[in-house]
Enzyme design. Structure first.
Site, PDB file in Angstrom:
ATOM      1  N   CYS A  72       0.829  -1.204   0.000  1.00  0.00           N
ATOM      2  CA  CYS A  72       0.000   0.000   0.000  1.00  0.00           C
ATOM      3  C   CYS A  72       0.867   1.260   0.000  1.00  0.00           C
ATOM      4  O   CYS A  72       1.824   1.360   0.767  1.00  0.00           O
ATOM      5  CB  CYS A  72      -0.872  -0.054   1.253  1.00  0.00           C
ATOM      6  SG  CYS A  72      -1.744   1.447   1.550  1.00  0.00           S
TER       7      CYS A  72
ATOM      8  N   THR B  59      -0.720   4.373   0.078  1.00  0.00           N
ATOM      9  CA  THR B  59      -1.657   5.453   0.427  1.00  0.00           C
ATOM     10  C   THR B  59      -1.010   6.508   1.336  1.00  0.00           C
ATOM     11  O   THR B  59      -1.181   7.707   1.135  1.00  0.00           O
ATOM     12  CB  THR B  59      -2.910   4.851   1.111  1.00  0.00           C
ATOM     13  OG1 THR B  59      -3.522   3.972   0.180  1.00  0.00           O
ATOM     14  CG2 THR B  59      -3.910   5.924   1.515  1.00  0.00           C
TER      15      THR B  59
HETATM   16  P1  5GP Z   1      -0.512  -6.864   3.984  1.00  0.00           P
HETATM   17  O1  5GP Z   1      -0.995  -8.040   4.761  1.00  0.00           O
HETATM   18  O2  5GP Z   1       0.075  -7.267   2.684  1.00  0.00           O
HETATM   19  O3  5GP Z   1       0.391  -5.974   4.775  1.00  0.00           O
HETATM   20  O4  5GP Z   1      -1.806  -5.980   3.675  1.00  0.00           O
HETATM   21  C1  5GP Z   1      -2.927  -6.499   2.993  1.00  0.00           C
HETATM   22  C2  5GP Z   1      -3.964  -5.412   2.885  1.00  0.00           C
HETATM   23  O5  5GP Z   1      -3.464  -4.275   2.177  1.00  0.00           O
HETATM   24  C3  5GP Z   1      -5.200  -5.785   2.073  1.00  0.00           C
HETATM   25  O6  5GP Z   1      -6.100  -6.599   2.770  1.00  0.00           O
HETATM   26  C4  5GP Z   1      -5.773  -4.422   1.722  1.00  0.00           C
HETATM   27  O7  5GP Z   1      -6.551  -3.885   2.768  1.00  0.00           O
HETATM   28  C5  5GP Z   1      -4.529  -3.577   1.567  1.00  0.00           C
HETATM   29  N1  5GP Z   1      -4.188  -3.371   0.136  1.00  0.00           N
HETATM   30  C6  5GP Z   1      -4.010  -4.320  -0.813  1.00  0.00           C
HETATM   31  N2  5GP Z   1      -3.686  -3.760  -1.997  1.00  0.00           N
HETATM   32  C7  5GP Z   1      -3.654  -2.446  -1.804  1.00  0.00           C
HETATM   33  C8  5GP Z   1      -3.384  -1.330  -2.663  1.00  0.00           C
HETATM   34  O8  5GP Z   1      -3.078  -1.450  -3.831  1.00  0.00           O
HETATM   35  N3  5GP Z   1      -3.474  -0.098  -2.077  1.00  0.00           N
HETATM   36  C9  5GP Z   1      -3.809   0.076  -0.768  1.00  0.00           C
HETATM   37  N4  5GP Z   1      -3.900   1.304  -0.303  1.00  0.00           N
HETATM   38  N5  5GP Z   1      -4.050  -0.957   0.069  1.00  0.00           N
HETATM   39  C10 5GP Z   1      -3.973  -2.192  -0.439  1.00  0.00           C
END
Ligand code: 5GP
Length: 356
Positions: A186, A188
């Site tokens: 992410c 953001t």
């Molecule tokens: P991780 O477990 O990889 O740290 O986070 C997974 C979460 O990241 C997902 O469930 C979703 O909420 C968020 N996420 C996935 N893809 C994206 C993206 O392209 N942009 C953003 N802002 N959040 C994402």
């Protein structure tokens, strides 16, 4: 303009204080939980850990594996009705799969068609997933899905603050998905400056969700994203999360989706955000002009077999339980005392890590 002065915490800002325990063995720890819900009449029992609804881990292949461990697979949004029809010829375990929908016209159209064809009944969970759950119209979308699916366990998000968590539950969701910006893929926080330290978001939103109760059950939350280690999952449970959702932790394995790429004799697998350029181009054919990519594309060193990792994950949760004196997962928040730490948790040996 206003500045909030109290310090908010991420997983890496805390450790858990060990406590006296009467447990004889890790085997005695119960990591299954049973839940009832604020709206849905369904009762659920399992290990409350789920894949993110991302292309690399929210897949049919993962559902075959995760359901055997009583863990949930949240499917990505790119499967068609024909894909589901084929999948359900052999898969019959509604408790451990979640259908993802969004708020675009084509999402609602597919949701209604799934319902009409009887396919939605093959899922216990429906996830209404938007990057920004603060849009007023989102509450109306939740109300419409609840009307269409009165019995399903409905998940909605993402948000990070307590008052909107309550609103989302009152609008018709059973579980609120918490996390803006912590995800490994992410961007953001970098792109927009918006976010909230994840452990504090989990603690505060769990508190307000659990404060809503009726004769059926209480409001629930999912800690979504930002868990880099298995210990982060334990910390989220200690902070009051009912479920943990992870993307990068469940990607990069033999059984994960994404291309395997060889570079300098080493194997990697793709991992990319749902709103990365790669996802938008691959699954929607193009990136819309007004949308900036808020996700990254990256390669993860190949992590081997996911069964080994799941065993490690469940073992580490049992181990946390014995350190803090919890006999079951349900007791984690009661037994947890967090200690704020000023150092990162990394060992100096990590730079020599061979991935073994
Ligand atoms: P991780 O477990 O990889 O740290 O986070 C997974 C979460 O990241 C997902 O469930 C979703 O909420 C968020 N996420 C996935 N893809 C994206 C993206 O392209 N942009 C953003 N802002 N959040 C994402």
């Amino acid at each position: 303009m206003r500045i909030l002065d109290d310090v908010k915490l991420d997983y890496e800002d805390v450790l858990l204080r060990p406590k006296r325990s009467t447990l004889e063995s890790r085997k005695d720890v119960l990591i299954e939980r049973s839940f009832t819900f604020y709206h849905s009449p369904k009762k659920w029992r399992g290990i409350p850990i789920m894949t993110a609804n991302m292309a690399t881990c929210g897949t049919f292949e993962m559902a075959e594996i995760f359901s055997k461990y009583k863990m949930i697979t949240t499917f990505h949004k790119y499967y068609s009705i024909a894909d589901y029809e084929k999948f359900f010829k052999t898969f019959h375990n509604p408790d451990f799969i979640c259908y993802t929908t969004g708020i675009r016209e084509q999402d609602t159209k597919q949701l209604k068609l799934m319902k009409k064809k009887g396919l939605l009944e093959k899922f216990s969970f429906i996830c209404i997933d938007v990057p920004n759950g603060y849009l007023q119209s989102f509450l109306d979308d939740i109300k419409s899905v609840r009307k269409l699916c009165p019995n399903h366990i409905i998940i909605a998000g993402n948000v990070v603050t307590n008052e909107i968590t309550e609103e989302i539950i009152l609008a018709g969701a059973d579980i609120v998905k918490i996390g803006i910006g912590p995800g490994a893929a992410c961007t953001t926080r970098k792109m927009t400056g918006v976010g909230y330290p994840q452990l504090s978001a989990v603690i505060e939103c769990a508190d307000s969700a659990h404060g809503l109760s009726n004769e059926r059950g209480v409001g629930r939350i999912i800690a979504d994203g930002g868990q880099q280690y298995t210990s982060d999952i334990a910390k989220a449970f200690c902070g009051g999360a009912d479920f943990n959702m992870c993307g990068s932790l469940f990607s990069g394995f033999e059984q994960s989706a994404g291309e395997t790429i060889e570079k300098n004799g080493k194997k990697y697998k793709e991992y990319f955000g749902s709103s990365s350029n790669k996802a938008m181009e691959e699954f929607y054919g193009k990136k819309e002009k007004h949308r900036a990519s808020e996700g990254r594309y990256t390669l993860i060193p190949h992590k081997g077999d996911i069964h080994d990792f799941i065993q490690d994950l469940l073992g580490s949760l049992r181990s946390t339980a014995t350190y803090i004196g919890a006999r079951q997962l349900k007791e984690f928040p009661k037994r947890a005392t967090f200690i704020k730490v000023s150092r990162q948790l990394t060992s100096y040996l990590e730079k020599y890590d061979t991935g073994e």
